[in-house]
Design an enzyme around this catalytic site. Sequence first.
Site, PDB file in Angstrom:
ATOM      1  N   ASP A   1      19.394 -49.308  -4.734  1.00 33.94           N
ATOM      2  CA  ASP A   1      20.417 -50.025  -5.497  1.00 33.94           C
ATOM      3  C   ASP A   1      20.826 -49.288  -6.767  1.00 33.94           C
ATOM      4  OD1 ASP A   1      18.153 -50.360  -7.001  1.00 33.94           O
ATOM      5  OD2 ASP A   1      18.403 -52.524  -7.306  1.00 33.94           O
ATOM      6  N   GLY A   2      20.265 -48.096  -7.000  1.00 30.27           N
ATOM      7  CA  GLY A   2      20.631 -47.280  -8.150  1.00 30.27           C
ATOM      8  C   GLY A   2      19.659 -47.337  -9.297  1.00 30.27           C
TER       9      GLY A   2
ATOM     10  N   ARG B   1      31.419 -37.054 -28.888  1.00 34.29           N
ATOM     11  CA  ARG B   1      32.815 -37.054 -29.341  1.00 34.29           C
ATOM     12  C   ARG B   1      33.274 -38.436 -29.804  1.00 34.29           C
ATOM     13  NH1 ARG B   1      35.161 -33.938 -24.177  1.00 34.29           N
ATOM     14  NH2 ARG B   1      33.287 -34.893 -23.295  1.00 34.29           N
ATOM     15  N   GLN B   2      32.518 -39.459 -29.460  1.00 37.55           N
ATOM     16  CA  GLN B   2      32.852 -40.816 -29.899  1.00 37.55           C
ATOM     17  C   GLN B   2      31.982 -41.174 -31.103  1.00 37.55           C
ATOM     18  OE1 GLN B   2      33.571 -43.724 -26.659  1.00 37.55           O
ATOM     19  NE2 GLN B   2      32.964 -42.088 -25.252  1.00 37.55           N
TER      20      GLN B   2
ATOM     21  N   ASP C   1      41.532 -25.177 -32.920  1.00 41.61           N
ATOM     22  CA  ASP C   1      42.171 -26.258 -33.680  1.00 41.61           C
ATOM     23  C   ASP C   1      41.643 -26.231 -35.107  1.00 41.61           C
ATOM     24  OD1 ASP C   1      39.594 -27.465 -33.576  1.00 41.61           O
ATOM     25  OD2 ASP C   1      40.126 -28.521 -31.737  1.00 41.61           O
TER      26      ASP C   1
ATOM     27  N   LYS D   1      47.549 -26.885 -33.089  1.00 42.80           N
ATOM     28  CA  LYS D   1      47.546 -27.641 -31.834  1.00 42.80           C
ATOM     29  C   LYS D   1      48.087 -29.043 -32.054  1.00 42.80           C
ATOM     30  CE  LYS D   1      43.794 -29.559 -30.407  1.00 42.80           C
ATOM     31  NZ  LYS D   1      42.420 -29.802 -29.924  1.00 42.80           N
TER      32      LYS D   1
ATOM     33  N   ASP E   1      35.607 -28.842 -21.962  1.00 43.06           N
ATOM     34  CA  ASP E   1      35.576 -30.007 -21.076  1.00 43.06           C
ATOM     35  C   ASP E   1      36.565 -29.789 -19.928  1.00 43.06           C
ATOM     36  OD1 ASP E   1      35.374 -32.434 -19.839  1.00 43.06           O
ATOM     37  OD2 ASP E   1      35.857 -33.639 -21.583  1.00 43.06           O
TER      38      ASP E   1
ATOM     39  N   GLY F   1      41.758 -27.613 -21.062  1.00 41.14           N
ATOM     40  CA  GLY F   1      43.174 -27.596 -21.424  1.00 41.14           C
ATOM     41  C   GLY F   1      43.418 -26.916 -22.752  1.00 41.14           C
ATOM     42  N   THR F   2      42.606 -27.262 -23.760  1.00 37.40           N
ATOM     43  CA  THR F   2      42.748 -26.657 -25.083  1.00 37.40           C
ATOM     44  C   THR F   2      42.501 -25.157 -25.031  1.00 37.40           C
ATOM     45  OG1 THR F   2      42.083 -28.698 -26.195  1.00 37.40           O
ATOM     46  CG2 THR F   2      41.838 -26.653 -27.434  1.00 37.40           C
TER      47      THR F   2
END
Length: 312
Positions: free
Chosen positions: A38-39, A97-98, A169, A192, A222, A225-226
């Site tokens: 079940d994980g 990052r949060q 950036d 950016k 990640d 893109g950057t």
Amino acid sequence: MHGDLKILTGTSNPALAKAICDHLGCQLTPALCETFSDGEIRIEIGDNVRGDDVFVVQATCSPVNYNLMQLCLMLDALKRASAGRVTAVVPYYGYARQDRKVSPRAPISAKLVADFLTTAGTDRVVTVDLHAGQIQGFFDVPVDNLYAQPVILEYLRPYAGDIVIVSPDAGGVERARSFAKKLNAGLAIIDKRRDRPNQASAMHVIGDVKDKIAIVVDDMIDTAGTMCAAGDVLLKNGAKEVMACATHPVLSGPAIERLCNSAFSQVIVTDTVPLGDKLAACGKLKVLSVAGLLAKAIHNIHTESSVSVLFV
């Protein structure tokens, strides 16, 4: 000094844990890490750790929530097994990052993860290149935020004299400046504009990159893109070659495809996050190991000697 040194690992990055043990001349302490149908996760420490100085090596990389829960359960198991001291060695700290509220009614997830680890029973945390250094303040236990810079600098030194270090950036300028100073290189910054999460557009270059090897330095890659946008704009501004350099190769979503088709001749990363099949899928990737760095930190913590000598 605490009891015997013991190194354990979950399933996120066993190769790095084994390499750390090779540097320290010890063996991994066995630990059972199973998943029920079940994980649910089942953890069982396979050796006596009573009174010992135990280090758990577990990156909270993809699958992030699974690896985080596994780490917390291992910490709890060690606490209940009366380990003398428990240190969580988290080469890549997920949710970093949060680290602040960017909109109303949003959590500060990096703080919550810190609370998880502390409540689970860690007495100390060792990590590498936190996305934001102030995350150390989220913990009520000591945090050693190591830097992979010495490992990467050693690889880059042969290029010294013909390079310019580039921050992708404005937020990464301090990191790029540190690299540039140690390599006696020039410094440039990408201006950016971020359109939406995980997507960014590089606009123009602040600094001179013409006829230079431009090395874009960041803490992680990640979706890439950057990084790839930065590589393209550097070539348009006259760089003769572009390289990418980052500590954490998260490489989610279209990252591998983007890097393969990018302007970069090399993408230099470390083994804080295991790459698995991604390494074979992209011939531009060059992986450097932080096992020696983490082994020195573990040794110095165990012997109660200075850890600050490892900081750059």
